[in-house]
Design a protein around this motif. Sequence first.
Motif, PDB file in Angstrom:
ATOM      1  N   ASP A 137       0.704  -0.950   0.070  1.00 42.17           N
ATOM      2  CA  ASP A 137       0.072  -0.070  -0.093  1.00 42.17           C
ATOM      3  C   ASP A 137       1.359   1.576  -0.064  1.00 42.17           C
ATOM      4  N   LEU A 138       2.398   1.035   0.201  1.00 33.34           N
ATOM      5  CA  LEU A 138       2.924   2.353   0.300  1.00 33.34           C
ATOM      6  C   LEU A 138       3.981   2.493  -1.020  1.00 33.34           C
ATOM      7  N   THR A 139       4.128   1.488  -1.464  1.00 35.70           N
ATOM      8  CA  THR A 139       4.316   1.705  -3.301  1.00 35.70           C
ATOM      9  C   THR A 139       3.716   1.744  -4.489  1.00 35.70           C
ATOM     10  N   GLY A 140       4.345   1.900  -5.863  1.00 41.32           N
ATOM     11  CA  GLY A 140       3.467   2.090  -6.636  1.00 41.32           C
ATOM     12  C   GLY A 140       3.065   3.037  -7.584  1.00 41.32           C
ATOM     13  N   GLY A 141       3.313   4.195  -6.239  1.00 40.72           N
ATOM     14  CA  GLY A 141       2.905   5.600  -6.979  1.00 40.72           C
ATOM     15  C   GLY A 141       1.598   5.797  -6.081  1.00 40.72           C
ATOM     16  N   ARG A 142       0.564   5.268  -4.761  1.00 41.82           N
ATOM     17  CA  ARG A 142      -0.106   5.022  -3.849  1.00 41.82           C
ATOM     18  C   ARG A 142       0.200   5.893  -2.640  1.00 41.82           C
TER      19      ARG A 142
END
Lengths: 212, 251
Positions: A137-142
């Motif tokens: 939930d903290l990665t991938g531009g989110r």
Amino acid sequence: MNVTRGFTGRPRVLPHSPKGVGGAPITGLPPGQYDAGDDWPVLSAEVTPDLTPAEWTFRIDGLVEEPRTWTWKQAHELPGSVYAGDIHCVTSWSKFGVRFGGVSLDAFLDVVRPHGSGTHAVAYSHTGYTTNLPLADLTGGRAWIAWEYDGEPLAAEHGGPARLLVPHLYFWKSAKWIAGLRILDHDEPGFWEQNGYHARGNPWEEQRYSGD
Amino acid sequence: MTESFTPPTRFAVPGRIAVSESTATLWQTATITEIRRETPHAATFRLAVPRWAGHLPGQHLMLRLTADDGYVAQRHYSIASAPDDSGHIELTLDHVAGGEVSGWFHTVAKPGDEVEVRGPLSGFFAWPGDRPALLIGAGSGVVPLMSMVRHHRVRGLDVPLRLLVSARGPEELIYAREYGAETTPVFTRSAPRGEPVGRIAAAHVAPLLAEQPSGGWEAYVCGSNGFAEHASRLLVAAGQPVDRIRIERFG
């Protein structure tokens, strides 16, 4: 469905528009939420700290290749990034079309390089507040470290000088006065999560309380 | 790596109790049995909740109303009543301008109407009646604090308890007839003849901290964000430890 006698409620809110500021999708109200309009309620449980940008630091450690601490100036040297979209609070208000400025958390994580065994993080504040999140939930531009709101410095009561921003989860996950992330190989309940709140907090699945 | 992680910082106020997962997730029908006017803008609604699991003073619940097209409005409300085994709880609600839920309660609701509740929720602002408690509230922020005062009184507790409550004027002071020697009211707009008018100030907080029991106060602050900021800063300035201040902000 238990209809309440004589209750009609506010005019129904439909999605504002297919695209919000900066092209981010605006997708309407998650279940059980209402539109707070121009209000932005403050709900922190602790005393708002007197924390200046010069005192602020942000650290990532735990299961990473290179633990690292950034000062305010060093964090600002990373490429800037904007979130334009909606935010959702577990107390049932949502706020449409907000605009935060800061740096994508991906830019920080690229520097420290989490181990493959890292699955979760505890985000902690300069006040000692904690909240747990899956690393996914903290990665991938989110997720962002945000220090501007609407082009202005983020107010202290809203988490300034800088807060974590994870807008696709209920807003208690977006830790104010962010001080660091510790990357872990397991999930560890944070402050509200130890007080009965849901481990993940996805507003679209209405994950408010443990057991939802 | 399985040891628990504690951040190297000063605020780490632990919750006071564990919260039951089963009662927090279960929606129950609550039937209004009585409505009592408290002030021109606030009224108390007594609800029968036969399977209520019990609560601690300071806890809140989530309440929902459902329209006939399925539209749902949910709000968090503090519980005003002390814990008891009556199968009833009480909420005291301000009539918020434009508020769809408080508006329904104040203009439509009557005894016999049914709503739905889930809770009690959150162990953070709970007061089990164990530690000396310094309570500071404004407006309807006094509601969860009144649950503590009532609990203290009903159980005949010896542990010190003080309440500093702020209201615009005497007619706006919720629960005015119930307060005793533990309470100091402060009026911000109009006061009875001979009493000062003004916000809660250092002069109100200092004497309370001067008389703090050994081991100090557990401070509970409740009200609007503006009030909570003001009151919590007064407490810190007067020497109350940051990690002994619990804040509930209405919003």
